[in-house]
Design an enzyme around this catalytic site. Structure first.
Site, short mmCIF file in Angstrom:
data_model
loop_
_atom_site.label_atom_id
_atom_site.label_comp_id
_atom_site.label_asym_id
_atom_site.label_seq_id
_atom_site.Cartn_x
_atom_site.Cartn_y
_atom_site.Cartn_z
CG ASP A 30 -2.23 0.92 0.97
OD1 ASP A 30 -1.70 2.07 0.51
OD2 ASP A 30 -3.82 0.79 1.51
CG ASN A 86 -12.59 -1.23 4.43
OD1 ASN A 86 -12.15 -1.09 5.05
ND2 ASN A 86 -10.94 -0.07 3.59
CG HIS A 99 -8.98 -2.87 -2.06
ND1 HIS A 99 -9.95 -2.17 -2.61
CD2 HIS A 99 -8.81 -2.51 -0.43
CE1 HIS A 99 -9.56 -1.84 -1.72
NE2 HIS A 99 -9.33 -1.66 -0.69
CG HIS A 101 -6.51 -2.93 3.34
ND1 HIS A 101 -6.02 -1.95 3.41
CD2 HIS A 101 -7.89 -2.50 3.21
CE1 HIS A 101 -6.83 -1.28 2.78
NE2 HIS A 101 -7.72 -1.30 2.71
P1 5GP Z 1 -9.89 1.19 0.36
O1 5GP Z 1 -10.05 3.00 1.97
O2 5GP Z 1 -10.25 1.37 -0.46
O3 5GP Z 1 -10.23 -0.24 0.82
O4 5GP Z 1 -7.63 1.45 0.40
C1 5GP Z 1 -7.76 1.59 -0.27
C2 5GP Z 1 -6.08 1.45 -0.94
O5 5GP Z 1 -5.28 2.08 -2.37
C3 5GP Z 1 -5.90 3.04 0.61
O6 5GP Z 1 -4.57 2.41 1.75
C4 5GP Z 1 -4.54 3.56 -0.24
O7 5GP Z 1 -3.24 3.82 0.46
C5 5GP Z 1 -4.10 1.93 -1.40
N1 5GP Z 1 -3.62 3.33 -2.42
C6 5GP Z 1 -4.22 4.01 -3.19
N2 5GP Z 1 -3.61 4.34 -4.54
C7 5GP Z 1 -2.60 3.47 -4.52
C8 5GP Z 1 -1.57 3.32 -5.71
O8 5GP Z 1 -1.62 3.78 -6.38
N3 5GP Z 1 -0.88 2.31 -5.28
C9 5GP Z 1 -1.13 1.87 -4.06
N4 5GP Z 1 0.59 0.53 -3.84
N5 5GP Z 1 -2.20 1.41 -3.13
C10 5GP Z 1 -3.55 2.48 -3.44
#
Ligand code: 5GP
Ligand code: ZN
Length: 137
Positions: A30, A86, A99, A101
């Site tokens: 992340d 999420n 995804h 985490h």
């Molecule tokens: P969500 O809030 O949708 O559960 O988590 C999305 C996660 O994706 C966040 O923790 C954010 O930091 C990560 N993220 C967003 N864009 C990118 C990206 O371009 N590359 C990577 N490696 N992580 C990303």
């Protein structure tokens, strides 16, 4: 999906630090880690969220998630690990490609991913259970 950043990462068109991968899923770091080693596990086939993903793809993500958790345990020797999904903006989903985490945890890391609700009255649980049972049967 061409406008999906995680599809672009899976395809190798956007750079990511790839941790593990197999035929079904890809795991990468992340970019805003909650802790060192914070890894995301995504299906190769685009699916929006827990309601959209196929059983097979979900099983593939679960399997790679466990391999990631084992690897991070070896590398970072955490006190614990959170595996978090999420689905929906209200649940904190920002990227609408399913995804998981995988977040290594330490006793004193100060992260707040838990809740401490009061015990529910039995009537409240019964009411929720009635609604579930009506739809399930
Ligand atoms: P969500 O809030 O949708 O559960 O988590 C999305 C996660 O994706 C966040 O923790 C954010 O930091 C990560 N993220 C967003 N864009 C990118 C990206 O371009 N590359 C990577 N490696 N992580 C990303
Ligand atoms: Zn996607």
């Amino acid at each position: 999906m061409s406008d999906c950043v995680f599809c672009e990462i899976v395809a190798g068109r956007v750079r990511a630090f790839r941790v593990l991968e197999d035929e079904c899923a890809v795991a990468f770091l992340d970019i805003r880690p909650a802790a060192p080693g914070h890894t995301l596990v995504v299906p190769r086939v685009h699916a929006r969220d827990i309601w959209d993903i196929s059983d097979d793809s979900h099983a593939g993500v679960a399997s790679l998630t466990r391999r990631v958790a084992l690897l991070l345990k070896d590398v970072f020797e955490p006190d614990g690990v959170n595996v978090r999904l999420n689905s929906g903006a209200a649940a904190g989903q920002d990227v609408f490609h399913f995804h998981a985490h995988v977040i290594p945890r330490r006793h004193d890391d100060g992260l707040r991913l838990t809740w401490s609700s009061p015990l529910a009255p039995v009537a409240e649980l019964e009411q929720a259970m009635r609604r579930i049972t009506e739809r399930r049967e």
